[in-house]
Design a protein around this motif. Structure first.
Motif, PDB file in Angstrom:
ATOM      1  N   GLY A  47      59.172  99.966  43.147  1.00 58.17           N
ATOM      2  CA  GLY A  47      59.946  99.735  44.358  1.00 58.17           C
ATOM      3  C   GLY A  47      59.104  99.739  45.619  1.00 58.17           C
ATOM      4  O   GLY A  47      59.339  98.947  46.533  1.00 58.17           O
ATOM      5  N   LEU A  48      58.107 100.642  45.681  1.00 58.46           N
ATOM      6  CA  LEU A  48      57.264 100.718  46.874  1.00 58.46           C
ATOM      7  C   LEU A  48      56.215  99.619  46.917  1.00 58.46           C
ATOM      8  O   LEU A  48      55.821  99.175  48.000  1.00 58.46           O
ATOM      9  CB  LEU A  48      56.591 102.090  46.952  1.00 58.46           C
ATOM     10  N   SER A  49      55.747  99.177  45.746  1.00 61.00           N
ATOM     11  CA  SER A  49      54.699  98.154  45.713  1.00 61.00           C
ATOM     12  C   SER A  49      55.256  96.743  45.741  1.00 61.00           C
ATOM     13  O   SER A  49      54.526  95.806  46.073  1.00 61.00           O
ATOM     14  CB  SER A  49      53.840  98.333  44.454  1.00 61.00           C
ATOM     15  N   SER A  50      56.519  96.561  45.395  1.00 59.14           N
ATOM     16  CA  SER A  50      57.101  95.223  45.372  1.00 59.14           C
ATOM     17  C   SER A  50      57.618  94.877  46.761  1.00 59.14           C
ATOM     18  O   SER A  50      58.419  95.625  47.341  1.00 59.14           O
ATOM     19  CB  SER A  50      58.241  95.139  44.356  1.00 59.14           C
ATOM     20  N   PRO A  51      57.204  93.743  47.323  1.00 62.23           N
ATOM     21  CA  PRO A  51      57.702  93.338  48.642  1.00 62.23           C
ATOM     22  C   PRO A  51      59.137  92.846  48.542  1.00 62.23           C
ATOM     23  O   PRO A  51      59.617  92.502  47.462  1.00 62.23           O
ATOM     24  CB  PRO A  51      56.741  92.200  49.028  1.00 62.23           C
ATOM     25  N   PRO A  52      59.855  92.791  49.668  1.00 61.86           N
ATOM     26  CA  PRO A  52      61.220  92.235  49.628  1.00 61.86           C
ATOM     27  C   PRO A  52      61.183  90.761  49.259  1.00 61.86           C
ATOM     28  O   PRO A  52      60.204  90.054  49.509  1.00 61.86           O
ATOM     29  CB  PRO A  52      61.732  92.461  51.059  1.00 61.86           C
ATOM     30  N   GLU A  53      62.243  90.288  48.688  1.00 61.64           N
ATOM     31  CA  GLU A  53      62.323  88.911  48.202  1.00 61.64           C
ATOM     32  C   GLU A  53      63.538  88.231  48.816  1.00 61.64           C
ATOM     33  O   GLU A  53      64.644  88.795  48.844  1.00 61.64           O
ATOM     34  CB  GLU A  53      62.414  88.897  46.673  1.00 61.64           C
ATOM     35  N   TYR A  54      63.339  87.005  49.308  1.00 62.36           N
ATOM     36  CA  TYR A  54      64.407  86.229  49.922  1.00 62.36           C
ATOM     37  C   TYR A  54      64.595  84.939  49.137  1.00 62.36           C
ATOM     38  O   TYR A  54      63.629  84.365  48.607  1.00 62.36           O
ATOM     39  CB  TYR A  54      64.084  85.913  51.386  1.00 62.36           C
ATOM     40  N   SER A  55      65.842  84.476  49.100  1.00 68.45           N
ATOM     41  CA  SER A  55      66.179  83.255  48.358  1.00 68.45           C
ATOM     42  C   SER A  55      66.841  82.264  49.306  1.00 68.45           C
ATOM     43  O   SER A  55      67.687  82.643  50.128  1.00 68.45           O
ATOM     44  CB  SER A  55      67.114  83.563  47.186  1.00 68.45           C
ATOM     45  N   ALA A  56      66.444  81.005  49.173  1.00 70.58           N
ATOM     46  CA  ALA A  56      67.041  79.917  49.948  1.00 70.58           C
ATOM     47  C   ALA A  56      67.318  78.761  48.999  1.00 70.58           C
ATOM     48  O   ALA A  56      66.533  78.497  48.086  1.00 70.58           O
ATOM     49  CB  ALA A  56      66.124  79.478  51.080  1.00 70.58           C
ATOM     50  N   THR A  57      68.438  78.053  49.246  1.00 70.79           N
ATOM     51  CA  THR A  57      68.870  76.995  48.337  1.00 70.79           C
ATOM     52  C   THR A  57      69.091  75.703  49.103  1.00 70.79           C
ATOM     53  O   THR A  57      69.732  75.707  50.170  1.00 70.79           O
ATOM     54  CB  THR A  57      70.170  77.400  47.615  1.00 70.79           C
ATOM     55  N   GLN A 405      62.602  49.764  49.677  1.00 73.96           N
ATOM     56  CA  GLN A 405      62.975  50.656  48.577  1.00 73.96           C
ATOM     57  C   GLN A 405      63.418  52.017  49.104  1.00 73.96           C
ATOM     58  O   GLN A 405      62.858  52.552  50.068  1.00 73.96           O
ATOM     59  CB  GLN A 405      61.796  50.841  47.623  1.00 73.96           C
ATOM     60  N   GLN A 406      64.458  52.592  48.460  1.00 76.44           N
ATOM     61  CA  GLN A 406      64.977  53.901  48.803  1.00 76.44           C
ATOM     62  C   GLN A 406      65.112  54.748  47.543  1.00 76.44           C
ATOM     63  O   GLN A 406      65.233  54.209  46.434  1.00 76.44           O
ATOM     64  CB  GLN A 406      66.347  53.787  49.493  1.00 76.44           C
ATOM     65  N   ALA A 407      65.121  56.079  47.728  1.00 75.37           N
ATOM     66  CA  ALA A 407      65.302  56.991  46.596  1.00 75.37           C
ATOM     67  C   ALA A 407      66.771  57.017  46.184  1.00 75.37           C
ATOM     68  O   ALA A 407      67.674  56.747  46.982  1.00 75.37           O
ATOM     69  CB  ALA A 407      64.835  58.397  46.963  1.00 75.37           C
ATOM     70  N   ASP A 408      66.984  57.333  44.908  1.00 74.71           N
ATOM     71  CA  ASP A 408      68.351  57.425  44.382  1.00 74.71           C
ATOM     72  C   ASP A 408      68.979  58.784  44.665  1.00 74.71           C
ATOM     73  O   ASP A 408      70.158  58.977  44.356  1.00 74.71           O
ATOM     74  CB  ASP A 408      68.351  57.179  42.869  1.00 74.71           C
ATOM     75  N   SER A 409      68.224  59.733  45.194  1.00 83.21           N
ATOM     76  CA  SER A 409      68.732  61.066  45.502  1.00 83.21           C
ATOM     77  C   SER A 409      68.610  61.309  46.999  1.00 83.21           C
ATOM     78  O   SER A 409      67.717  60.763  47.665  1.00 83.21           O
ATOM     79  CB  SER A 409      67.957  62.140  44.739  1.00 83.21           C
ATOM     80  N   ARG A 410      69.487  62.120  47.509  1.00 84.70           N
ATOM     81  CA  ARG A 410      69.442  62.452  48.935  1.00 84.70           C
ATOM     82  C   ARG A 410      69.828  63.916  49.126  1.00 84.70           C
ATOM     83  O   ARG A 410      70.538  64.496  48.305  1.00 84.70           O
ATOM     84  CB  ARG A 410      70.376  61.553  49.739  1.00 84.70           C
ATOM     85  N   VAL A 411      69.341  64.475  50.219  1.00 82.04           N
ATOM     86  CA  VAL A 411      69.618  65.869  50.547  1.00 82.04           C
ATOM     87  C   VAL A 411      70.987  65.948  51.217  1.00 82.04           C
ATOM     88  O   VAL A 411      71.230  65.291  52.230  1.00 82.04           O
ATOM     89  CB  VAL A 411      68.534  66.444  51.469  1.00 82.04           C
ATOM     90  N   VAL A 412      71.866  66.742  50.629  1.00 80.09           N
ATOM     91  CA  VAL A 412      73.190  66.940  51.230  1.00 80.09           C
ATOM     92  C   VAL A 412      73.284  68.261  51.974  1.00 80.09           C
ATOM     93  O   VAL A 412      74.179  68.439  52.797  1.00 80.09           O
ATOM     94  CB  VAL A 412      74.287  66.857  50.142  1.00 80.09           C
ATOM     95  N   ALA A 413      72.393  69.199  51.680  1.00 79.63           N
ATOM     96  CA  ALA A 413      72.385  70.479  52.396  1.00 79.63           C
ATOM     97  C   ALA A 413      70.977  71.055  52.325  1.00 79.63           C
ATOM     98  O   ALA A 413      70.527  71.490  51.260  1.00 79.63           O
ATOM     99  CB  ALA A 413      73.392  71.463  51.798  1.00 79.63           C
ATOM    100  N   ALA A 414      70.287  71.004  53.441  1.00 80.52           N
ATOM    101  CA  ALA A 414      68.933  71.558  53.479  1.00 80.52           C
ATOM    102  C   ALA A 414      68.997  73.087  53.456  1.00 80.52           C
ATOM    103  O   ALA A 414      69.993  73.703  53.841  1.00 80.52           O
ATOM    104  CB  ALA A 414      68.202  71.082  54.726  1.00 80.52           C
ATOM    105  N   ALA A 415      67.917  73.691  52.954  1.00 81.33           N
ATOM    106  CA  ALA A 415      67.860  75.149  52.875  1.00 81.33           C
ATOM    107  C   ALA A 415      67.752  75.743  54.272  1.00 81.33           C
ATOM    108  O   ALA A 415      67.008  75.246  55.125  1.00 81.33           O
ATOM    109  CB  ALA A 415      66.676  75.580  52.022  1.00 81.33           C
ATOM    110  N   THR A 416      68.503  76.793  54.512  1.00 75.50           N
ATOM    111  CA  THR A 416      68.469  77.503  55.787  1.00 75.50           C
ATOM    112  C   THR A 416      67.876  78.891  55.588  1.00 75.50           C
ATOM    113  O   THR A 416      67.711  79.363  54.460  1.00 75.50           O
ATOM    114  CB  THR A 416      69.888  77.632  56.366  1.00 75.50           C
TER     115      THR A 416
END
Length: 726
Positions: A47-57, A405-416
């Motif tokens: 617990g003391l050696s592990s830094p905090p961890e953050y998640s973004a989607t 040419q364009q990609a077939d995928s697009r970003v609908v919600a960028a990570a905040t």
């Protein structure tokens, strides 16, 4: 079969006996506490050696139908299975190494900031002893570590059955998590677009040679028709009734001759330009510009003759001559380009006349072979023209698609930026460590209790040995004795408190012996007395106390009892009887005590009628030869004729061999096991010694000593009316 059923019942009893489980935890409290402390320390370190961890989607929508900007018709509709396969494929592509390599190579992400560099224990040890890796190897390893950490920090999953793919990134800072998720998404979309563009570029490169080949074939077909018309101009001109055709034939011939002359001039001029033949160029081109250049070129040598060999004027003339040559080349190329323009105009005029001739030509008037050949050439030309148009149109479309040419995928919600840490934190880690430590401790306690540590119940002892246990002898203390006088032995409870649980356990042990050895039967050596050995696996199991208590129980029943202290190395019976004779059994067996004086070594129990053969001094050497000697055998034989019961207190079976030799003269043996103290392997070893000592195995009775008493007597049992709990 009976024994298996009995063991199963015992195990079932253990499963429902909560008090047994609580007692087990108390007995093994140290190992449970040790496991708990170790896990808590490990959890604290983590617990003391592990830094905090953050998640973004970040969320991406994948379009399974590849829509193109130049596609006019309606897009093809896919089935559900095709859509699922396409989206699953995109998920795997995003998880592949090229996507993460693009993130590293893009330079948009500082991996040293997102992932704090922490060398592992192995790297620290190698660096400490000076075995670090070379710089090149270290750089390669760093890149490999970054790739591995990126793959471990990013989780890519499809959201249910939708077209949405979630890219979740974990980092030590909120900014790093959001940046990593968005960078992964951008890299994936760029790779998708580049892949589609590369596919189109490859198609353009494949189609370009085909277009060139079709163009060459079309030109060849048209030249073949032109050559055919040139060959048959006289035939076409001789056809009657078609003045327009005659004029076109005449014009085609003149234009063709002019075009041939113009091609010859262009070819000759190009060759003369390459050889820098100004005179020839002036004659071939026949223009005022070339004539002026020739005259100026001819005047320069005469002017150079009037100028001194060295000086500014000579340098200026040389520079002027160089500029003249450059201007001459430009002028000649311009004149040649004008000739090419004229040639193109003539060729267009010839093509128009050829088309008009073919249009006005009455093919029916031509000879059959000429007519057939002309029709065949026209069909080939039309076919080549259609092929060329199709290939050229497809090539131009592909070139336009490359730019659009364009990609077939697009970003609908960028990570905040995440507001809270996704890691559990120190309280959760410590709670988990406490739970894990408790579980490991309880597991270790159960394992040690049942397979390694001491025996703690009659059921466990029976399960371990496969034999029935006669009784459990309770643990009592001198302070709890009811006798007001100071006592010398715990076995005094048989006399002083005959209704105690200790005295009852002695009577139960006597019952077990009586059931296996009927009284007044001839013994092993012909006498009627029964010889009973009281032994244990290791020292301190309560052999002397049990032997004395059992002897007093037999004595109270009116039988003649002789108690022999067979532990010649560490005698202790005289202490329990508070009697120290001048000479003992060892003196008699070694010959120091004469046979007529042997009665001096026999003492009478002050609390009962039991007679006891005691020792006062331990032997200074091995004693097994004294036991197998004729003197000891004669002593036992004489005792059988005089006493009903002979009880021999023996040394521990696993420590000395005396007990195995004493087994030779025994009718039964009692093996004692101390509660929660005697190790299971020692019990099995002692039992093996007893079983191997005699071919005709006498009965072996098991008993457990120092068993803790229950502090409360259950009210619904009548035992409280008969037994006094000590």
């Amino acid at each position: 079969m009976h024994e298996e059923r009995r063991v199963g019942v015992l195990m079932d009893d253990h499963e429902i006996d909560l008090r047994y489980f609580v007692a087990l935890l108390k007995r093994q409290a140290r190992i449970i506490a040790l496991s708990l402390c170790m896990c808590l320390l490990a959890g604290l370190f983590v617990g003391l050696s592990s830094p905090p961890e953050y998640s973004a989607t970040a969320l991406i929508r994948v379009d399974p139908v590849q829509n193109e900007l130049l596609l006019i018709e309606a897009p093809r509709t896919n089935t559900i299975a095709m859509d699922n396969a396409r989206i699953a494929s995109e998920v795997e592509i995003m998880r592949s190494a090229p996507t993460f390599v693009r993130v590293i190579e893009s330079g948009k992400l500082d991996l040293g900031t997102v992932f704090t560099e922490r060398p592992g224990i192995a790297d620290q040890v190698l660096a400490f002893i000076g075995w670090g890796q070379p710089e090149g190897a270290g750089e390669d390893k760093r890149q490999s570590d970054h790739l591995l950490r990126l793959q471990e920090a990013v989780d890519i999953q499809r959201r249910g059955e939708t077209y949405i793919i979630a890219v979740t990134a974990k980092a030590e800072t909120p900014e790093g998590a959001a940046l990593l998720a968005n960078t992964i998404v951008e890299a994936y979309i760029e790779l998708q677009k580049e892949t589609k563009t590369a596919t189109l570029v490859a198609a353009v490169e494949t189609l370009s040679p085909q277009v060139a080949s079709a163009s060459a074939a079309l030109v060849a077909r048209r030249e073949a028709i032109s050559a055919f018309l040139d060959e048959n101009l006289s035939l076409f001109a001789a056809l009657p009734g078609n003045e327009a055709l005659s004029d076109q034939v005449s014009g085609h011939g003149q234009s063709g001759n002019a075009a041939r002359d113009l091609r010859a001039r262009i070819t000759r001029a190009s060759l003369e330009l390459e050889q820098w033949d100004l005179a020839g160029l002036a004659q071939t081109l026949g223009s005022e510009v070339t004539d002026a250049l020739v005259r100026e070129r001819n005047e320069l040598p005469s002017r150079a003759a009037l100028v001194p060999f060295a000086g500014a004027q000579s340098f200026a003339l040389e520079q002027e001559l160089s500029n003249l040559k450059s201007h001459s080349e430009d002028a000649v190329r311009y004149e040649i380009s004008l000739l090419r323009v004229q040639l193109l105009a003539l060729e267009a005029q010839i093509a128009a006349l050829r088309d008009q001739m073919l249009k006005n030509l009455d093919e029916e008037a031509l000879p059959q072979d000429v007519q057939t050949r002309l029709q065949q050439m026209q069909r080939y030309s039309d076919l080549s023209h259609r092929q060329y148009d199709q290939l050229l149109a497809r090539l131009e479309e592909l070139r336009l698609q490359v730019d659009l040419q364009q990609a077939d995928s697009r970003v609908v919600a960028a990570a905040t930026l995440p507001l809270h840490s996704s890691s559990r934190g120190l309280p959760f880690i410590m709670s988990l460590a406490a739970l894990l430590g408790t579980g490991l401790g309880v597991g270790a306690a159960i394992f040690r209790e049942n397979y390694v540590g001491g025996v703690v119940s009659q059921e466990q002892l029976a399960f371990l040995t496969g034999k029935e246990v006669e009784t459990s002898i309770p643990a009592i203390s001198r302070s709890r004795s009811r006798n007001e006088l100071a006592t010398s032995s715990l076995a005094d409870a048989v006399i002083n408190t005959p209704l105690s649980s200790f005295a009852e356990s002695m009577r139960r042990l006597r019952l077990g012996v009586d059931l296996r050895l009927p009284a007044r039967n001839p013994g092993r050596d012909g006498g009627r007395g029964r010889v009973i050995l009281v032994s244990s696996a290791v020292a301190g199991e309560g052999k002397t106390t049990t032997a004395l208590g059992l002897a007093r129980t037999y004595g109270l029943s009116g039988q003649r009892v002789l108690l022999i202290d067979g532990d010649l190395r560490r005698p202790s019976l005289f202490i329990h009887l508070n009697a120290a004779p001048v000479a003992g059994l060892v003196d008699y067996l070694t010959g120091k005590l004469a046979p007529e004086r042997f009665p001096s070594a026999i003492k009478t129990d002050p609390l009962s009628s039991v007679s006891a053969v005691v020792n006062t001094q331990p032997s200074s050497g091995p004693t097994e030869h004294l036991i197998v000697a004729e003197g000891f055998r004669s002593l036992v034989s004489a005792a059988r004729d005089t006493f009903d019961v002979i009880i021999i207190d023996t040394p521990p079976l696993t420590e000395v061999v005396d007990g195995a030799y004493l087994m030779q003269c025994a009718d039964a043996a009692i093996l004692l096991t101390r509660y929660a103290s005697t190790r299971q392997r020692d019990v099995l070893r002692a039992l093996s010694v007893l079983e191997n000592a005699r071919p005709d195995m006498p009965p072996v009775l098991l008993a457990m000593t120092q068993h803790p008493e229950r502090s409360v007597v259950i009210n619904d049992r009548y035992v409280s009316h008969y037994v006094i709990v000590q």
